[in-house]
Enzyme design. Sequence first.
Site, short mmCIF file in Angstrom:
data_model
loop_
_atom_site.label_atom_id
_atom_site.label_comp_id
_atom_site.label_asym_id
_atom_site.label_seq_id
_atom_site.Cartn_x
_atom_site.Cartn_y
_atom_site.Cartn_z
N ASP A 159 18.24 17.82 -48.54
CA ASP A 159 17.91 16.90 -49.69
C ASP A 159 17.93 15.39 -48.88
O ASP A 159 18.81 14.92 -48.73
CB ASP A 159 19.31 16.70 -50.74
CG ASP A 159 18.85 15.96 -51.95
OD1 ASP A 159 17.89 15.24 -51.77
OD2 ASP A 159 19.52 16.46 -52.94
N GLY B 295 24.77 14.32 -56.21
CA GLY B 295 25.68 15.12 -57.19
C GLY B 295 25.99 16.40 -56.92
O GLY B 295 26.84 17.00 -57.30
N ILE C 296 24.85 6.25 -52.66
CA ILE C 296 25.69 6.98 -53.26
C ILE C 296 25.78 8.59 -52.99
O ILE C 296 24.86 9.00 -52.35
CB ILE C 296 25.32 7.21 -54.99
CG1 ILE C 296 23.87 7.87 -55.08
CG2 ILE C 296 25.51 5.78 -55.43
CD1 ILE C 296 23.60 7.90 -56.56
N HIS D 55 20.54 8.19 -50.81
CA HIS D 55 21.83 8.95 -50.29
C HIS D 55 22.26 8.12 -49.09
O HIS D 55 22.93 8.54 -48.52
CB HIS D 55 22.06 10.35 -50.56
CG HIS D 55 21.67 10.85 -51.72
ND1 HIS D 55 22.56 10.43 -52.88
CD2 HIS D 55 20.70 11.47 -52.18
CE1 HIS D 55 21.95 11.11 -54.01
NE2 HIS D 55 20.88 11.86 -53.61
#
EC number: 1.1.1.n12
Length: 736
Positions: free
Chosen positions: A510, A533, A530, A515
């Site tokens: 990903d 998820g 961040i 991120h």
Amino acid sequence: MGSPLRFDGRVVLVTGAGAGLGRAYALAFAERGALVVVNDLGGDFKGVGKGSLAADKVVEEIRRRGGKAVANYDSVEEGEKVVKTALDAFGRIDVVVNNAGILRDRSFARISDEDWDIIHRVHLRGSFQVTRAAWEHMKKQKYGRIIMTSSASGIYGNFGQANYSAAKLGLLGLANSLAIEGRKSNIHCNTIAPNAGSRMTQTVMPEDLVEALKPEYVAPLVLWLCHESCEENGGLFEVGAGWIGKLRWERTLGAIVRQKNHPMTPEAVKANWKKICDFENASKPQSIQESTGSIIEVLSKIDSEGGVSANHTSRATSTATSGFAGAIGQKLPPFSYAYTELEAIMYALGVGASIKDPKDLKFIYEGSSDFSCLPTFGVIIGQKSMMGGGLAEIPGLSINFAKVLHGEQYLELYKPLPRAGKLKCEAVVADVLDKGSGVVIIMDVYSYSEKELICHNQFSLFLVGSGGFGGKRTSDKVKVAVAIPNRPPDAVLTDTTSLNQAALYRLSGDWNPLHIDPNFASLAGFDKPILHGLCTFGFSARRVLQQFADNDVSRFKAIKARFAKPVYPGQTLQTEMWKEGNRIHFQTKVQETGDIVISNAYVDLAPTSGTSAKTPSEGGKLQSTFVFEEIGRRLKDIGPEVVKKVNAVFEWHITKGGNIGAKWTIDLKSGSGKVYQGPAKGAADTTIILSDEDFMEVVLGKLDPQKAFFSGRLKARGNIMLSQKLQMILKDYAKL
């Protein structure tokens, strides 16, 4: 109307509070229990002169009414001194109302440098200085409310007030940025544009209008925006005479006026001017991300369509319903995903598996006798099938990926994931839902090994701002999230994520820069990158598997989760679990903040009995079975001799297709020795793992055990040196 809004114990600083609006604010806060700092330099509306009388009179008035207040006579340009008065008197600062201001009205040609500079020093720089002095204190206490005072002149402009208008609109920009920076610390910043009679407005308003626009008609808005129960942040409000209105930006759909590989010309701008200025179907961007996102969308259109001179977006409203409906059932191109133990291990490390926990070894060491893929590695397989750009090519879907949020995730396994393999993925748009503020795209991804279905992913993707096209709101194709039980959890486990957690997890494929790249994260409205998820999702699922299935991946059937809030690397994840039959409900919180980041989630487990993929007793007639049976028969005759020579217990894990097909034990340590199917009844001296095929190669002398070990085809743990005696056993006693 509910209970009165109180400010008991809150420390409120009001600048320019010696008269007019500031005085009204100070009195109103004090009346409702606040501890008030009344700041006023004591000069006139032009900023001339100074004195203590104005502030002292307001303080005295508050005290006469039973309130508590202190005065400050410093200029707002000395913000540290102003805030120090609050800290010295009351020990904290909760609310800052930036109200101080002066006027130097001149027509533009007559504005001097001094006229320009003093207006900006008092209004803009003064508000900056006072707010900055209070900022760190508010961050530490995780609470703050700030008011910036703009004006209609700043919003719309006004003759003779170019200096004042520029400063006042600058305050709006300052407030908007503080609203973004402060929200994680519960600091809210809003802007008001009051119409009220004051020392300043006396020069620009008729006397009877000044009287009608009482400051008392503005103060209630300020008090509400500064109350702890008010969640408004980043708002702009006009207020006066008992009326309040909120303002927002509006933007036309515009027109693309250039073509790919062609220069942009003023003639093209002229030709599209009506479209550029047409506010029909206008958008209302609320963040720099929405603004930037539309530019990214434009670049994508130019690149894919070669250039657009007409306003294609303006046709979106009339074609949206049929366009989205046409996407339902559309399939992405087939996708193949090959992986080895390396990818499975990398994923396990990315979701928190660690050598600190011996039970995690089976997920991070390929030599483990029961090495397994974590079940949620299946989401990586499904996600890969959508990351090749195929999603953007689906007819009817116009996707701006800067506005895509991952709403929910469902994963179902039909058998444990092989430790390595090649899967074929087929993705389809299962449904499209109109949620008003956005569109939800339901993507189903089915992954096969040959023709056998291994797993099914369902991704719920939320497209911000694309809703309102009249489509359906619900679908029977959605795997529904389920509320958690209304009782204390049965188990709670915590994991502290690493500062490098997102950097590690992204190695599973990903690559979203949100991120890892601070600049990209800032554009998306976050202070720093961040955590994915799906990384949090993996942490939680791993904990459920550990707590309620003893890490038995064959019991993992399905998982559903809803993503609620972001997680920052370094924060602690708290997974709360409730067992109801074979369904484990869970939610995940950030321990430091209490925020729920995964909600309405569950894992379905297979019943304990009869659910293992293939137990040793089910090993059946693998080729190796005949060899072990023959060794057992031979030991009946010559067992004592062999036991004397070897004196060791060997446990064998024979694999087939990447999974353990059978376990055998050769006990050459006790009695006359024995061979039996299953794990060692005591402690094994050496455990050996190899495939059924390689075992036969060793037995037939075609594969040297040492070479097999160093090439990774044979794995061993325990006293590896004892394995040298195996050649004698296999060679002398296993001839078929």
